[in-house]
Design a protein around this motif. Structure first.
Motif, mmCIF file in Angstrom:
data_model
loop_
_atom_site.group_PDB
_atom_site.id
_atom_site.type_symbol
_atom_site.label_atom_id
_atom_site.label_comp_id
_atom_site.label_asym_id
_atom_site.label_seq_id
_atom_site.Cartn_x
_atom_site.Cartn_y
_atom_site.Cartn_z
ATOM 1 N N ARG C 363 -5.977 0.330 -3.287
ATOM 2 C CA ARG C 363 -5.216 1.610 -3.887
ATOM 3 C C ARG C 363 -4.182 1.908 -2.830
ATOM 4 O O ARG C 363 -4.455 2.292 -1.695
ATOM 5 N N THR C 364 -2.989 2.037 -3.057
ATOM 6 C CA THR C 364 -1.955 2.613 -2.216
ATOM 7 C C THR C 364 -0.934 3.627 -2.917
ATOM 8 O O THR C 364 -0.858 3.579 -4.210
ATOM 9 N N LYS C 365 -0.923 4.523 -2.113
ATOM 10 C CA LYS C 365 0.038 5.851 -2.487
ATOM 11 C C LYS C 365 1.039 5.993 -1.609
ATOM 12 O O LYS C 365 0.708 7.033 -0.612
ATOM 13 N N PRO C 366 2.145 5.458 -1.403
ATOM 14 C CA PRO C 366 3.164 5.805 -0.555
ATOM 15 C C PRO C 366 4.075 6.882 -1.150
ATOM 16 O O PRO C 366 4.578 6.972 -2.188
ATOM 17 N N GLN C 367 4.137 7.999 -0.495
ATOM 18 C CA GLN C 367 4.812 9.067 -1.085
ATOM 19 C C GLN C 367 5.895 9.697 -0.153
ATOM 20 O O GLN C 367 5.738 9.644 1.050
ATOM 21 N N LEU C 368 6.715 10.313 -0.884
ATOM 22 C CA LEU C 368 7.857 10.882 -0.191
ATOM 23 C C LEU C 368 8.086 12.130 -0.654
ATOM 24 O O LEU C 368 7.950 12.704 -1.815
ATOM 25 N N GLY C 380 7.885 1.261 1.198
ATOM 26 C CA GLY C 380 7.629 0.127 0.169
ATOM 27 C C GLY C 380 6.163 -0.203 0.457
ATOM 28 O O GLY C 380 5.494 0.176 1.251
ATOM 29 N N ALA C 381 5.545 -0.656 -0.817
ATOM 30 C CA ALA C 381 3.991 -1.012 -0.686
ATOM 31 C C ALA C 381 4.157 -2.371 -1.653
ATOM 32 O O ALA C 381 4.847 -2.364 -2.545
#
Lengths: 248, 481, 452
Positions: C363-368, C380-381
């Motif tokens: 589960r990945t949640k890269p946020q800006l 980036g993911a």
């Protein structure tokens, strides 16, 4: 040494190789020429064991064994070396570790003791001088950040390290300037021995000025449509591939 | 940098040119919502019993729900008691010929550049015009029906294509789905219905044009598109609303069913009234759009250019159920002044070898907040799923915000999922480069913004692409365009 | 949300909390106030709820049961010196600190060096240098707004403390070994406070592991305060057995021009949640955070990272990589926040994952979240597998399939290792990761570094 009989292969259902026949003996240099999309690289990939294509018919015998049943690494242990058209970058894997593993795996196959670090590094230095490769390249990760020419030279360096029985050079000349081309060709020539053989795949006759083939094949539309001596390459250069297309 | 300040001023001072009000008498229901209103809507439309039941189930469910608060939006409480849930231009609900249409409505659509007369058609586009809550005219119906294509208003479909409605309405967005979709299910008034039979390529673009006119009215339309095996259709949606000080609610639902080997392209140019420079008024746009690729090799593509609305809450999604099915989402969202947008997509990979692609370009100016929110989910059995997402944000000015909230959930080892996002402003070096070649700074900004959005604009059919490009300039560039 | 009536664990915690608070009668009032406030906040929210967005993929509560005992006192048993010694990294001269069940272990509880550097037990520091501690304690952690961090503030009694005055440097890295050693199931809380003055420099190595096979919960926290132009390198190795639940919260506050590099290597552990909050409060601060998580069996590893650019011209980089095997799950949530006035920010974030089996999950949640316009931010993911092209290249050179895969996995992991500047430590980690990938590091009840 290598015998290809009626080899057919498809990629995504499309037939790319439509019945290749080829015999290669020890000490020979074969050139395979042909226009783009004729199946040259597919043939190289089949011999090295890349599995993106499906082999539908035919056989490939190498040193008396059914080559198609062997894994890529087994083929490498038996002396098949593929010089990649586009050598891949592998960040994080150091050249030294990579080559050391490769060389020792081969030695294991031959029943030899693994090389000590010292011996290995010495061999590596010798071969670097031999193919005129910059020592700083071997301090980096495999092909990472190498220029096009450096990548190709690195392929020849690896070839020198692994001393293959059958070297398949897939468009090694593409993207090289004349100096780099000379260095690469020089390396190939120096590595030539009476008991090994090479297949030089190229689009242009240019490389064959430096590596003189015994036999030249023209691959067109998945078939070898013409086989002759080195003069064929000259003729191709002069008349272009259309001549072959018209003849076939 | 006074120069860029000027540009931003220009940008923020552009006007909403669709803000006029048409003087049309309309029949409206009392404000607010209760079971009686729901019954009244259904009765007014002469709906069969199953529709009323469905609406009531939705309404009772909605009463138990709470408005979602997870989006990056600040929304003042919406008082559902003050909203008129149903408004109809006062005349018969559907017009047999053009002459019957209220000349004022016709004039409205003419003014918007949407011709209802077939000879003056946009080249090869069939139009369904929805005014307030009701479909007023569908063009090219006969030409389409020769091929077996059904293109009509929802109300008509409920009457004439009952089996299709029974089978598919709520099959992609069930009435329990979310707060706004549930509300829509209870009170939706009209919308468009499309059915493309097996093996038929729809010969022209289908289009619905939505217009909110009446005061204090909520618009709740519902669109259902079914592309049967091997069918193809490209569908366009446009929308505008008058400038009013009060915010108006728009809660629409779009459902798309794509069968085996079929393809649907759905394009939206959303230009609801965004409110004024101080953030007063404007449409609250809460839209649920979802399609399912039911069969093998089905393809669904969403393209949206979002320039309007005070608040946008919308996530056009693809459920990739059929093996080898393919979903796409292309979006340009522009926010200016006090606009807020929280938009993105969901790609749910269920079938094998399913692929999806997301390209999202956000542009924020003024005091606006612009968020991308997306989910890429790969279920356990979805072997060889592929997704590539690119989400870029561009900031104009230092008072706005640009946010990216992607979620990636992978339950299958053969998945390859990539997400990339960048946030930047227009580079001074880019502008300088243009200046050096003799291009004025404001033109340079226009060029750069259009270049930035190109990848998405290019997905739109020709007529819309031109309109969308103009819109981008109007909503952002002010005199720059 | 859990009300105390419905959660026996919270009831139990409250009882224990009362006991601990009473036991801390002799401690300064401000300290006990922080504890009381933190407990009140925790009680209000309870354990992170299933719907808590920040804990979306990690639901802790079912794993936290009243069967756990809360250690009220330091262990009195004698620890085998050799056990500790084994944890040392050869060729690495470190100042060794031992924490057992959250308590500082050793005779000399607090040292003051001639340079003015003070280090040792936090509990001792609270008594001896209350002003130094009071100025920072809890101020950074509470900004996390995390119930587990609040619970840590409430329950922690001891931990590691270091204070470097301006213009000082430690001669060698400090290695803090945090051991769970318990005969019954324990709920351990420990709190480290690291204060680094202007132009000062320190390297810290934290090793979490377990010496006994019993289940335990470790709710640890570290507050790291970097003064103007301070440099801090912080490396954490997690290698506890798979029956543990570990929540580690690290809150970093950075002043102008400071540089903090932190690194989190997770090799073993049952359920792991790592919170990292970085506040870049001063102009031109630099933060580099990286993590590597390698999970197999039923492990669950969640890295939750928030980098907050509060000032202009700061740079931050995040690099997190995961390798997930068997039925394990890897979670990454990373948020870059750029505040309104934080112009000329550069912030980059990368999360890459490799799934080795069809049952492993990512589960990945890269946020800006960006409120300033003159910024360069990207994230980036990826989720994927071993690069087939690279694998073929290696195999075509005669390297067998298994070995080639390991080489590529190791290379994948090495990108994170490269961030560690302490050479012997990096080499040791490299070796550990290599062993871990080969499955030779499966017995991990002992000290990680000892496994070599």
């Amino acid at each position: 040494m290598l015998s290809i009989k009626n080899l057919k292969a498809t990629i995504n259902g499309k037939e790319i190789l439509k019945g290749i026949n080829l015999e290669i003996k020890e000490g020979e240099v074969h050139a395979i020429m042909g226009p783009n999309g004729s199946g040259k690289s597919t043939l190289a990939a089949v011999l090295a064991g890349r599995n993106f294509m499906e082999i539908t018919e035919g056989s490939v015998t190498y040193m008396g064994k059914n080559l198609l049943e062997l894994s890529p690494e087994e083929r490498a242990h038996m002396g098949i070396f593929l010089g990649f058209q586009y050598p891949i970058e592998i960040p994080g894997v150091s050249m030294v570790n990579f080559m050391k593993t490769a060389v020792n795996e081969q030695r294991k196959y031959k029943g030899l003791e693994p090389l000590s670090s010292g011996d290995f590094l010495k061999t590596m230095r010798d071969k670097m001088t031999f193919v005129d490769i910059d020592s700083k390249l071997t301090g980096r990760s495999v092909n990472e950040g190498f220029s096009g020419g450096e990548k190709k030279r690195n392929e020849i360096f690896q070839m020198a390290m692994l001393e293959p029985k059958l070297a398949i050079l897939d468009e090694t000349d593409s993207g090289l300037d004349i100096d780099a081309l000379r260095i690469v060709a020089n390396g190939v020539n120096k590595l030539k021995r009476p008991d090994n053989a090479s297949i030089v795949i190229t689009h242009y006759q240019r490389l064959l000025d430096y590596i003189v083939p015994d036999v030249v094949h023209v691959l067109y539309n998945g078939r070898i449509v013409k086989t002759a001596g080195k003069e064929l390459a000259m003729e191709l250069e002069e008349k272009g591939y259309d001549w072959i297309k018209n003849e076939s | 940098m006074p120069e860029s300040d000027n540009i931003i001023n220009d940008v923020t001072s552009s006007e909403y040119k669709y803000g006029f009000i048409s003087d049309i008498e309309s029949e409206t229901f009392p404000t607010g919502i209760d079971e009686d209103i729901v019954r009244l809507i259904s009765k007014k439309k002469g709906e069969p019993e199953f529709m009323l039941e469905w609406r009531l189930k939705a309404f009772n469910h909605w009463k138990k729900m709470k408005m979602p608060d997870w989006a990056h939006l600040q929304i003042p409480p919406i008082n559902y008691r003050d909203i008129i849930f149903y408004a109809v231009p006062k005349q018969s609900a559907k017009y047999e010929s053009l002459d019957e249409i209220d000349p004022e409505i016709k004039a409205t659509f003419d003014k918007l550049g949407i011709p209802l007369e077939e000879q003056k058609k946009l080249s090869g586009v069939a139009v369904d015009a929805v005014f307030d809550s009701v479909s007023v005219k569908t063009t090219f119906k006969e030409a389409l029906s020769e091929k077996g294509i059904i293109f009509c208003s929802m109300s008509e479909a409920v009457q004439n294509h009952r089996d299709l409605i029974k089978q598919y309405l709520g099959s992609v967005v069930p009435y329990t789905d979310n707060y706004f979709a549930t509300l829509n299910s209870a009170v939706f008034s009209d919308g468009s219905f499309v059915y493309i039979p097996k093996g038929v390529r729809c010969p022209m673009e289908l289009s619905t044009y939505f217009r909110i006119n009446a005061l204090n009215t909520g618009q709740f339309e519902r669109t259902l598109i079914i592309a049967d095996e091997g069918a193809y259709v490209s569908y366009l949606e446009g929308c505008t609303a008058p400038m009013r000080d009060e915010s108006q609610l728009h809660a629409a639902v779009v459902e798309i069913v794509v069968m085996k080997d079929a393809e649907v392209k759905y394009s939206t140019v959303q230009n609801w009234y965004p409110g004024d420079k101080q953030g007063k008024g404007g449409i609250y746009n809460f839209v649920t759009k979802r399609g399912i690729c039911k069969g093998e090799n089905a393809r669904l593509s969403w393209t949206q250019v979002e320039t309007g609305s005070a608040v946008t809450w919308k996530y056009p999604s693809c459920i990739l159920q059929g093996d080898n099915s393919y979903g796409e989402f292309f979006s340009v969202a522009v926010t200016n002044n006090y606009q807020q947008a929280d938009t993105g997509t969901k790609m749910i990979h269920i079938g094998k070898n399913t692929k999806s692609r997301i390209v999202s370009k956000g542009i924020s100016a003024g005091f606006s907040q612009n968020s991308y929110r997306g989910l890429v989910k790969v279920l356990k059995n979805a072997t060889n799923a592929r997704n590539f997402s690119q989400c870029d944000s561009l900031l104009l000015g230092d008072k706005c915000g640009a946010h990216t909230f992607p979620y990636i959930e992978a339950d299958n080892a053969s998945a390859i999922l990539e997400h990339e996002a960048t946030t930047s402003r227009i580079g001074e070096d880019q502008i300088f480069y243009c200046n050096q070649r003799g291009i004025k700074t404001e033109d340079a900004v226009g060029l750069i913004i259009n270049g930035y959005a190109r990848e998405v604009i290019n997905q739109l059919p020709m007529e819309f692409a031109v309109e969308a490009q103009k819109l981008l300039q109007i909503s952002l560039e002010g005199s720059v365009g | 949300m859990n009300s105390p009536e419905t959660s026996p664990m919270i009831e139990k915690l409250e009882q224990e909390f009362r006991v601990l608070l009473k036991q801390g009668d002799h401690l300064p009032e401000w300290f006990n106030e922080i504890r009381q406030n933190a407990f009140d906040v925790f009680k209000m929210t309870g354990f992170p709820a299933k719907k808590d967005e920040n804990y979306k993929y990690t639901y802790l509560e079912p794993h936290i049961t009243p069967s756990y005992q809360i250690p009220a006192h330091p262990v009195t048993i004698k620890i085998d010196e050799k056990e500790i010694f084994k944890c040392d990294v050869p060729e690495l001269n470190t100042n060794l600190v031992l924490l057992i069940n959250g308590f500082f272990y050793g005779k000399e509880r607090l040292k003051k060096l001639s340079s003015g550097v003070i280090w040792g037990s936090l509990n001792e520091a609270i008594l001896k240098y209350p002003d130094l501690v009071e100025a920072q304690y809890g101020k950074h952690l509470s900004q996390m707004n995390d119930p587990m961090a609040e619970l840590n503030l409430a329950m922690s009694q001891d931990g590691f403390f270091i204070y470097l005055p301006d213009n000082t440097e430690m001669d060698a890295p400090i290695q803090i070994i945090n051991i769970a050693l318990n005969e019954d199931e324990q709920f351990i809380s420990t709190h480290n406070l690291i204060i680094v003055g202007q132009n000062s420099h320190v390297k810290l190595v934290l090793c979490d592991h377990s010496l006994s096979p019993q289940r335990f919960i470790m709710n640890s926290a570290s507050e790291v305060v970097a003064g103007k132009n301070a440099r801090i390198e912080f490396s954490k190795l997690q290698n506890s057995h798979n029956h543990s639940v570990q929540v580690s919260s690290v809150s970093v506050s950075q002043d102008e021009g400071s540089n903090v590099i932190s690194n989190y290597i997770t090799l073993h552990g049952g359920i792991i949640r790592n919170n990292l909050l970085v506040n870049l409060n001063g102009k031109g601060a630099v933060n580099d955070a990286s993590g590597l998580y390698i999970a197999d069996k039923m492990q669950h590893i969640d890295n939750f990272v928030q980098i907050q650019h509060q000032s202009p011209e700061c740079h931050s980089t995040q690099l997190y990589k995961g390798i997930l095997d068997d039925i394990s799950m890897g979670v990454f949530s990373g948020k870059i926040l750029v505040a309104k006035d934080a112009q000329k920010t550069q912030a980059f974030q990368t999360n890459k994952n490799i799934l080795l089996t069809s049952d492993a999950k990512v589960r990945t949640k890269p946020q800006l979240e960006i409120y300033a316009d003159d910024v360069k931010c990207s994230h980036g993911a990826t989720v994927g597998q071993i690069d087939e092209e690279a694998l073929f290249y290696l195999r075509s050179r005669g390297i067998d399939n298994k070995e080639a895969r390991l080489m590529l996995l190791h290379a994948f992991a090495h990108e994170v290792m490269k961030k560690i500047s302490i050479d012997p430590l990096r080499d040791r980690y490299d070796e550990l990761v290599n062993k871990r990938l080969r499955g030779e590091l499966s017995r991990c009840n002992n000290c990680a570094v000892n496994c070599g």
